[in-house]
Write an enzyme that holds these catalytic residues in place. Structure first.
Site, PDB file in Angstrom:
ATOM      1  N   PHE A   1       0.790  -1.346  -0.056  1.00 15.19           N
ATOM      2  CA  PHE A   1      -0.101   0.031   0.087  1.00 15.19           C
ATOM      3  C   PHE A   1       0.729   1.270  -0.044  1.00 15.19           C
ATOM      4  O   PHE A   1       0.448   2.358  -0.228  1.00 15.19           O
ATOM      5  CB  PHE A   1      -0.953  -0.069   1.216  1.00 15.19           C
ATOM      6  CG  PHE A   1      -0.551   0.606   2.341  1.00 15.19           C
ATOM      7  CD1 PHE A   1       0.436   0.356   3.371  1.00 15.19           C
ATOM      8  CD2 PHE A   1      -0.927   2.036   2.570  1.00 15.19           C
ATOM      9  CE1 PHE A   1       0.921   0.898   4.308  1.00 15.19           C
ATOM     10  CE2 PHE A   1      -0.345   2.666   3.675  1.00 15.19           C
ATOM     11  CZ  PHE A   1       0.421   2.078   4.578  1.00 15.19           C
ATOM     12  N   LYS A   2       2.106   1.124   0.413  1.00 10.89           N
ATOM     13  CA  LYS A   2       3.002   2.357   0.238  1.00 10.89           C
ATOM     14  C   LYS A   2       3.107   2.836  -0.874  1.00 10.89           C
ATOM     15  O   LYS A   2       3.484   4.194  -0.901  1.00 10.89           O
ATOM     16  CB  LYS A   2       4.461   1.907   1.119  1.00 10.89           C
ATOM     17  CG  LYS A   2       4.205   1.573   2.458  1.00 10.89           C
ATOM     18  CD  LYS A   2       5.490   1.624   3.251  1.00 10.89           C
ATOM     19  CE  LYS A   2       5.077   1.125   4.609  1.00 10.89           C
ATOM     20  NZ  LYS A   2       4.582  -0.061   4.985  1.00 10.89           N
ATOM     21  N   ASP A   3       3.010   2.193  -1.927  1.00  6.93           N
ATOM     22  CA  ASP A   3       2.995   2.782  -3.300  1.00  6.93           C
ATOM     23  C   ASP A   3       1.699   3.831  -3.543  1.00  6.93           C
ATOM     24  O   ASP A   3       2.122   4.760  -4.387  1.00  6.93           O
ATOM     25  CB  ASP A   3       2.810   1.821  -4.394  1.00  6.93           C
ATOM     26  CG  ASP A   3       3.885   0.643  -4.623  1.00  6.93           C
ATOM     27  OD1 ASP A   3       5.039   1.246  -4.323  1.00  6.93           O
ATOM     28  OD2 ASP A   3       3.352  -0.429  -4.944  1.00  6.93           O
TER      29      ASP A   3
END
Ligand SMILES: *Cc1c(COP(=O)(O)O)cnc(C)c1O
Length: 468
Positions: free
Chosen positions: A111-113
């Site tokens: 999810f950091k993308d």
């Protein structure tokens, strides 16, 4: 829009300065001076819009006119164009009123993308406007390194160096970093531990002459722009499920408290959200905080959900700032005391306010495998261990069953194939765009854990000022 520090002793800044600064000079974190509000009509108007358009409308007030609308829109389109799903963050139904939002269709499957793909572009854009360049140096134990490298690759104003402990990250994690074929990306395998890597980065930061000569910057989880970009998917999920005419719940597997804090921001902006649900693994200091109002630091224990193996959640300070009625001096004293004694107690007067806003649930490793196995049996879905904790927390803490609840999926199952196989008997394969990961050539430098050697490598490999 001005931003103030949670410690109250750094100058207030605008969005682009906050973006470049990361941490405030007084050691605090930047937060907006006031929360922008959307009316019910403005929220209703988000229904049916593309993710990119929702992103623009949610983030625009935070940018406060410091980036031209057309530029912001172009960067949003470009950032989310890298996602391998046309819905960007698709929402799947798991049972009557439980939904799963897949935040992991970006280039590194985590999810950091969602935040970093945009933040890398914003950063580069602001540098270019100022005629400046930056050298980003980070240390990774495996997980965030690839997301940062993918966010910064091919950006003209940035060179990025990522240190990892040699032989101590998984093969997939290493290859996700070292197979990036880009002239501004440099991987360094350090003969040492993750702590050695972090110490080297700190030492480079503390070498002011070195730091200034390369305009050194960090990739960290406390940058305000990351939180801002994450508010968007709370808004997108909420309107998809009926906001503002319906209350919506969220459950979030939490580590540094960055993801779920974005949910708190969505609430401050006017979204009617049920109490936000924190999911924790055995490192459950946060969960205990929301149950008792007290935090006690203990040692970090490894788990099946390594991105949540954290004791002190850096973004929690942003919530505590509100809890201390935005008194930076009082909060600063409390944080220094916390670091010294390892314990923290929320002020009694305001605790009741926060208590109603969050719930928490903890799940150990055997429980995590059980949830993964049961969900696969019931729905055919393969989920990663972090996401499983979110789903468990949603079920354990949801109030009434009429309120739709969204569990946030933070990693693709293929990032944690061993755990998925153990839970379900099925080994998830990498998605097609990464299928040849194991055949791609690697670019990597091996260096001893010596400050001089790493600094020399950075100085001789960073690109000159004019050839970006
Ligand atoms: C980083 C991460 C988390 C924790 O997110 P925070 O914003 O630190 O709370 C959870 N799951 C995965 C897979 C992550 O990479």
């Amino acid at each position: 829009m001005r931003y103030i520090s949670t410690r109250g002793a750094a100058p207030a800044l605008g969005f682009t300065d906050v973006l470049l600064a990361g941490l405030a000079r007084d050691g605090g974190l930047y937060v907006p001076e006031t929360w922008p509000r959307l009316s019910a009509d403005e929220i209703r108007a988000l229904r049916g819009l593309r993710y990119e358009e929702i992103a623009f409308r949610i983030m625009r007030p935070f940018v406060g006119g410091e980036i031209a609308d057309a530029d912001l829109q172009a960067m949003i389109a470009d950032a989310y164009g890298t996602f391998r799903h046309q819905a960007v963050v698709p929402l799947k139904q798991l049972d009557d009123n439980l939904w799963f939002m897949e935040l992991f269709h970006g280039p590194t499957l985590a999810f950091k993308d969602v935040a970093l793909q945009l933040v890398g572009r914003l950063y580069n854009h602001v540098l270019a406007k100022r005629g400046a360049r930056a050298t980003i140096i980070g240390a990774t134990s495996g997980d965030t390194g690839s997301a940062a490298l993918e966010a910064c690759r091919d950006r003209a104003g940035i060179d990025i160096f990522m240190l990892h402990p040699k032989g101590r990250v998984s093969e997939v994690q290493r290859r996700q970093m070292t197979t990036i074929d880009s002239a501004n990306v440099f991987n360094i395998a350090v003969d040492g531990s993750f702590d050695d890597c972090q110490d080297l980065v700190k030492a480079m930061f503390n070498d002011h002459a070195f730091r200034d000569s390369i305009n050194m910057s960090a990739v960290n989880s406390i940058n305000w722009a990351r939180v801002m970009a994450q508010v968007v998917y709370y808004a997108a999920a909420a309107v998809a499920l009926g906001a503002p005419d319906r209350r919506i719940g969220f459950a979030v597997p939490s580590g540094n408290f960055g993801n779920i804090f974005a949910g708190y921001v969505a609430r401050q902006m006017g979204f009617d959200l049920a109490p936000l649900i924190v999911g924790a693994n055995r490192n459950d200091i946060l969960a205990r905080f929301f149950k008792t109002g007290r935090m006690e630091i203990s040692s970090v224990e490894p788990s099946l959900s390594p991105s949540m193996d954290i004791q002190v959640s850096s973004n929690l300070e942003r919530l505590l700032f509100d809890l201390f009625d935005r008194d930076g001096k009082k909060l600063g004293d409390a944080m220094i005391e916390f670091r010294k004694t390892g314990t923290f107690a929320a002020p009694k007067e305001s605790w009741s306010r926060v208590e109603g806003l969050f719930r928490a649930a903890t799940l150990d490793d055997p429980g995590t495998l059980r949830v993964m196995g049961e969900l696969h049996h019931a729905t055919g879905e393969l989920i990663d261990p972090h996401s499983a904790i979110g789903i468990h927390a949603a079920r354990a803490c949801r109030g009434d069953r009429e309120t739709p609840i969204v569990a946030l999926g933070t990693a693709h199952p293929a990032k944690f194939p061993d755990a998925v196989e153990k839970a379900t008997g099925i080994r998830p394969g990498l998605p097609e765009f990464l299928a040849d990961l194991h055949e791609r050539p690697e670019r990597i430098a091996g260096l001893p854990k010596a400050l001089k050697a790493v600094q020399d490598y950075v100085l001789s490999h960073r690109r000159n000022d004019r050839n970006g």
